[in-house]
Enzyme design. Structure first.
Site, short mmCIF file in Angstrom:
data_model
loop_
_atom_site.label_atom_id
_atom_site.label_comp_id
_atom_site.label_asym_id
_atom_site.label_seq_id
_atom_site.Cartn_x
_atom_site.Cartn_y
_atom_site.Cartn_z
N HIS A 356 0.79 -1.24 0.00
CA HIS A 356 0.00 0.00 0.00
C HIS A 356 0.81 1.27 0.00
CE1 HIS A 356 -4.27 -1.05 0.39
NE2 HIS A 356 -3.80 -2.19 0.86
N LYS A 544 -9.31 14.09 3.87
CA LYS A 544 -8.46 12.90 3.93
C LYS A 544 -7.63 13.01 5.20
CE LYS A 544 -6.74 14.19 -0.12
NZ LYS A 544 -6.77 12.98 -0.92
N ARG A 545 -6.89 11.93 5.55
CA ARG A 545 -6.00 12.04 6.70
C ARG A 545 -5.07 13.25 6.54
NH1 ARG A 545 -5.61 7.76 10.31
NH2 ARG A 545 -4.19 9.16 11.38
N LYS A 550 0.38 14.58 1.94
CA LYS A 550 -0.88 14.92 1.28
C LYS A 550 -1.00 16.44 1.05
CE LYS A 550 -3.51 10.86 2.97
NZ LYS A 550 -4.14 10.29 1.77
N THR A 652 -8.20 6.99 -2.99
CA THR A 652 -9.52 6.49 -3.41
C THR A 652 -10.56 7.60 -3.32
OG1 THR A 652 -9.80 5.61 -1.18
CG2 THR A 652 -9.21 4.04 -2.92
N LYS A 656 -14.03 8.81 -5.63
CA LYS A 656 -15.37 9.13 -5.11
C LYS A 656 -15.84 10.49 -5.63
CE LYS A 656 -14.00 6.89 -0.77
NZ LYS A 656 -13.43 7.21 0.56
C1 LIG Z 1 -12.17 7.28 1.03
C2 LIG Z 1 -11.83 7.63 2.41
C3 LIG Z 1 -10.50 7.87 2.77
C4 LIG Z 1 -9.36 7.84 1.77
O1 LIG Z 1 -9.15 9.13 1.24
P1 LIG Z 1 -7.84 9.51 0.40
O2 LIG Z 1 -8.10 10.89 -0.03
O3 LIG Z 1 -7.78 8.55 -0.74
O4 LIG Z 1 -6.70 9.39 1.32
C5 LIG Z 1 -10.22 8.21 4.08
N1 LIG Z 1 -11.20 8.29 5.01
C6 LIG Z 1 -12.49 8.08 4.69
C7 LIG Z 1 -13.53 8.22 5.76
C8 LIG Z 1 -12.85 7.74 3.39
O5 LIG Z 1 -14.14 7.52 3.10
#
Ligand SMILES: *Cc1c(COP(=O)(O)O)cnc(C)c1O
Length: 811
Positions: A356, A544-545, A550, A652, A656
């Site tokens: 990952h 995101k985190r 990031k 991911t 979305k």
């Molecule tokens: C999809 C998702 C993530 C992943 O987000 P990235 O921008 O790809 O790091 C993290 N937390 C939640 C709650 C998500 O639904």
């Protein structure tokens, strides 16, 4: 599909409510109503669940087990209803009883047993496996406390425990009769019996692993798979507990606490590794319990243990469950009496591994001493795997000691989990094309050279059932009206929507849908923060985190720069924007927590500055989680995917957003590249350093953040604003961020990419002014998002890895 009519449902529901709560529906609270509904739906699912399991046993199909330390499921009620095909029936039925389904759905606690993308991926995969008729099950830990609850107090993150089981969990079924014993510590006695070595694990501390099963219903196909989560309990003192001094009450309590600690809490680290003993314990705990129960199940079905690899595939999500390799060896050899070579063949053929990340700070390695003490028999097996592997290396690379020790599974005092994963599995996959290429040519080049057949790519995906059909019903209806329903089962059919890219009526409809979703989010923000935002501003979202790679900092510095321009010229002609952030920082990650403080401080200043006439608003929504993401993403217009190129393995949330019609502003990193390839350069906004440039800087040096700063007045000013009291009376407050950028030479190229990012943002501004252009871009993004459904990803895993992929044979 579940055939249930409204009348039967209403009757069942009223009965269930009375039985559960001992009172009539009219006397209940909304919580009572949610519990009764969840419990009734679970009953409906159980019927199909039993039938599915009987069917698997009858046909003897190969079963897939997805081992993951994290499953970030979010809420289950709405999606289970959707997949059973009874959401509308229930909604109407409840309506007639004066109950609003969505109100009840909102009462469900998120099941937050994961940190972020990795855990959410596991959840999307379960949904896709069930929906594609694949016998695929999850195996993980039933943490008593999930990912912490984040509160923002005076602009800073404060963590509170996530006590998600407080009101019970209607979705799980405890299976005490399926409990397993997991053994820690002690020592191993080796004896020679008739010329064969016999290993006996003695004086160990036993832990009882008790499974809780959660049904995973497929979409309108009658399949219900299982997510099995393990909880740690003390072994009953009455038997099987010889090492324990009976009657010692305090010791008994101590033992109980130390056992229960194993499944007490999820470690809140994402892309960050800490060598905590308890975490190693957690890893062995669920892997051992899971494997023991799987093998018992298959033996009960009467299969020959030597053909186990034809009956099961075990996938490990990152290296966290990699002890599945030595544990499977242990069970096959010590308990089933199979020799090393056969056990190794079965193990390799059974296990496959997903990598990952290439972030060095995320790679797991355990100190030998800790490992050996906690898992003495497992350590012996890893040692033997390593011995044989190194022998192989010696034959290949005669005299190249440096290379051999770099590749060894055990070296420098550590057990290297990624090396074990590559050696002990038949498949190693990355999660986006670029990521897999970097693995092959950089991070794992030595292993790729040795085992080229093991390496493959499986670009991540997201389930369109949760992230579109459930979370964006209006857009779903528009798709149904324009292109029919085939895309629901075949998501790439969404491409038919591209025909409407220039259709003015569809553009208008799409705009109205987005605007409704924006208003919905604006209401949540008003409620949570008391901030009024303008639904006609651009909703510019980064959720995101929080992590340096990031680059929330890049986004924030750019807001500060725009603010500077606006205060100098309040009439500056820009489309008003609302910047929306959300995300949790690991509790021990100082810089990330400072980043949150910076965003909230910038928000406080900007949101209250009358001079800029509400052209900008900055919002930080607290406690980011799956259910909040489901409200934010359908309302987003601009998706910020701005990681330092090469650092985000896939991402991911980028998928979305795309599926919900947002335009992406991105670096050419992770799956952003594949999104660009799908929509074309005209329908995405790309900026920043390329992969080549970043790798060159890392290898050859030559980047000076200081010089970049000195050469750009805008950067000079915004970095200075971090330490001149502009955003805090305490000038020290953001000094760490300043130093990270300037004193420590900006390892994530925030300043290097700054100019390019600003120019990209100006392009966004002008694209947005062209209504028709923006809507057509949005349509094209939606139309091309089908390939990022996790159904496509899972199809690829099934055919390329779990089914007829490479099989290892003994020579
Ligand atoms: C999809 C998702 C993530 C992943 O987000 P990235 O921008 O790809 O790091 C993290 N937390 C939640 C709650 C998500 O639904």
């Amino acid at each position: 599909m579940l055939r249930i009519d409204k009348k039967t449902f209403k009757h069942d529901y009223i009965e269930k409510f009375r039985e559960m709560h001992g009172k009539d529906l009219s006397e209940g609270t909304d919580n009572n109503r949610y519990e009764a509904l969840g419990s009734l739906i679970r009953d409906y699912v159980v019927e199909k669940w039993i039938r599915t399991n009987k069917c698997y046993n009858r046909t003897g199909e190969k079963q897939v087990y997805y081992f993951s330390m994290e499953f970030l499921l979010g809420r289950l009620l709405g999606n289970t209803l959707l997949n059973l095909g009874i959401r509308d029936t229930c909604k109407e039925g409840l309506n007639e009883l004066g109950i609003d389904l969505e109100t009840l759905e909102d009462l469900e606690q998120d099941q937050g047993l994961g940190n972020g993308g990795l855990g959410r991926l596991a959840a999307c995969f379960l949904d896709s496996m069930a929906s594609l008729n694949i016998p695929g099950h999850g195996c993980g830990i039933r943490y008593k406390y999930g990912f912490f609850e984040q509160k923002i107090i005076n602009g800073s993150q404060v963590e509170a425990p996530d006590n998600w089981l407080r009101d019970g969990n209607v979705w799980e079924i405890k299976k005490p009769d399926k409990a397993q014993i997991v053994k820690f510590g002690g020592e191993v006695r080796v004896e020679s019996l008739n010329g064969e070595l016999k290993f006996t694990h003695m004086n160990y501390d036993p832990v009882l692993a008790v499974p809780y099963d959660i049904p995973v219903a497929g979409y309108e196909n009658n399949v219900v798979n299982t997510l099995r989560l393990w909880s740690a309990e003390p072994v009953n003192n009455e038997f099987d507990f010889s090492s324990f001094n009976r009657g010692d009450y305090l010791k008994a309590i101590e033992y109980k606490n130390s056992v229960e600690a194993i499944s007490q809490v999820l470690y809140p680290d994402d892309s960050l590794y800490e060598g905590k003993r308890l975490r190693l314990k957690q890893q062995y705990f669920f892997v051992s319990a899971g494997l023991q129960s799987i093998i018992k199940h298959h033996k009960k079905q009467g299969i020959d243990i030597r053909n186990l690899d034809e009956k099961m595939a075990i996938h490990i999500n990152d290296t966290h469950p990699v002890l599945a390799i030595p544990e499977l060896m242990r069970i096959l050899m010590d308990e089933e009496g199979i020799g090393w070579d056969d056990a190794w063949r079965i193990t390799i053929n059974t296990i496959s591994y997903t990598n990952h990340t290439i972030l060095a700070e995320a790679l797991e390695k355990w100190p030998i001493d800790m490992f050996k003490k906690l898992l003495p028999r497992i350590y012996m097996i890893v040692e033997e795997i390593n011995r044989r592997f190194c022998e192989d290396l010696w034959n290949r690379y005669i005299g190249q000691w440096d290379k051999i020790s770099k590749m060894a599974i055990i070296s420098d005092g550590y057990v290297k989990m990624a090396h074990l994963a590559v050696v002990g599995s038949h498949s190693v996959n990355g999660v986006a094309k670029l990521h897999t290429e970097i693995l092959k040519k950089q991070e794992m080049a030595n292993f790729y050279y040795m085992y080229p057949h093991k390496f493959n790519n499986k670009t991540n995906g997201i389930t369109h059932r949760r992230w579109l059909i459930k979370s964006n019903p209006e857009l779903t209806n528009l798709l149904k009206e324009t292109i029919g329903r085939s895309w629901i089962k075949h998501p790439t059919d969404m491409e038919n929507f591209e025909r409407f890219a220039e259709d003015k009526a569809v553009q208008q409809k799409l705009y109205e849908i987005k605007r409704n979703n924006k208003i919905h989010l604006a209401n949540i923000i008003a409620e949570q923060q008391g901030i009024t935002i303008n639904p006609d501003s651009i909703f510019d979202v980064q959720v995101k985190r929080i992590h340096a790679y990031k680059r929330q900092t890049l986004n924030c510095l750019r807001i500060m720069e725009l603010y500077n321009r606006l205060t100098e010229n309040p009439d500056l002609n820009i489309v008003p924007r609302t910047f929306i952030f959300a995300g949790k920082a690991a509790p021990g990650y100082y810089l990330a927590k400072k980043t949150i403080e910076l965003i909230t401080a910038v928000g406080d200043k900007i949101n209250n500055d009358k001079r800029i006439k509400d052209k900008l608003k900055v919002v930080f929504l607290e406690n980011y989680r799956v259910s909040l993401a489901e409200s934010i993403i359908p309302a987003a217009e601009l998706s910020e995917q701005i990681s330092t190129t090469t650092k985000e393995a896939s991402g991911t949330s980028n998928m979305k957003f795309m599926m919900n019609g947002a335009i992406t502003i991105a670096t050419l990193d992770g799956a952003n590249i594949e999104i660009r390839d799908e929509v074309g350069d005209d329908n995405i906004v790309i900026f920043g350093l390329t992969e080549r440039e970043v790798l060159d800087y890392y290898q050859k040096g030559g980047y000076s953040a200081w010089n970049t700063c000195q050469g750009d007045e805008r950067i000079k000013r915004v970095t200075n604003d971090l330490i001149n009291g502009c955003y805090s009376y305490d000038r020290e407050k953001f000094k760490t961020i300043y130093e990270h950028l300037l004193t420590y030479n900006d390892e994530f190229f925030v300043l290097k990419d700054f100019d390019s990012y600003l120019k990209a943002q100006d392009r966004v501004d002008s694209l947005y002014r062209d209504f028709s252009k923006w809507q057509s871009m949005s349509i094209i993004n939606i139309a091309h998002s089908g390939i990022f459904s996790s159904d496509r990803t899972i199809q690829e895993y099934a055919t390329g890895i779990w089914g007829s992929g490479y099989l290892y044979k003994n020579l």
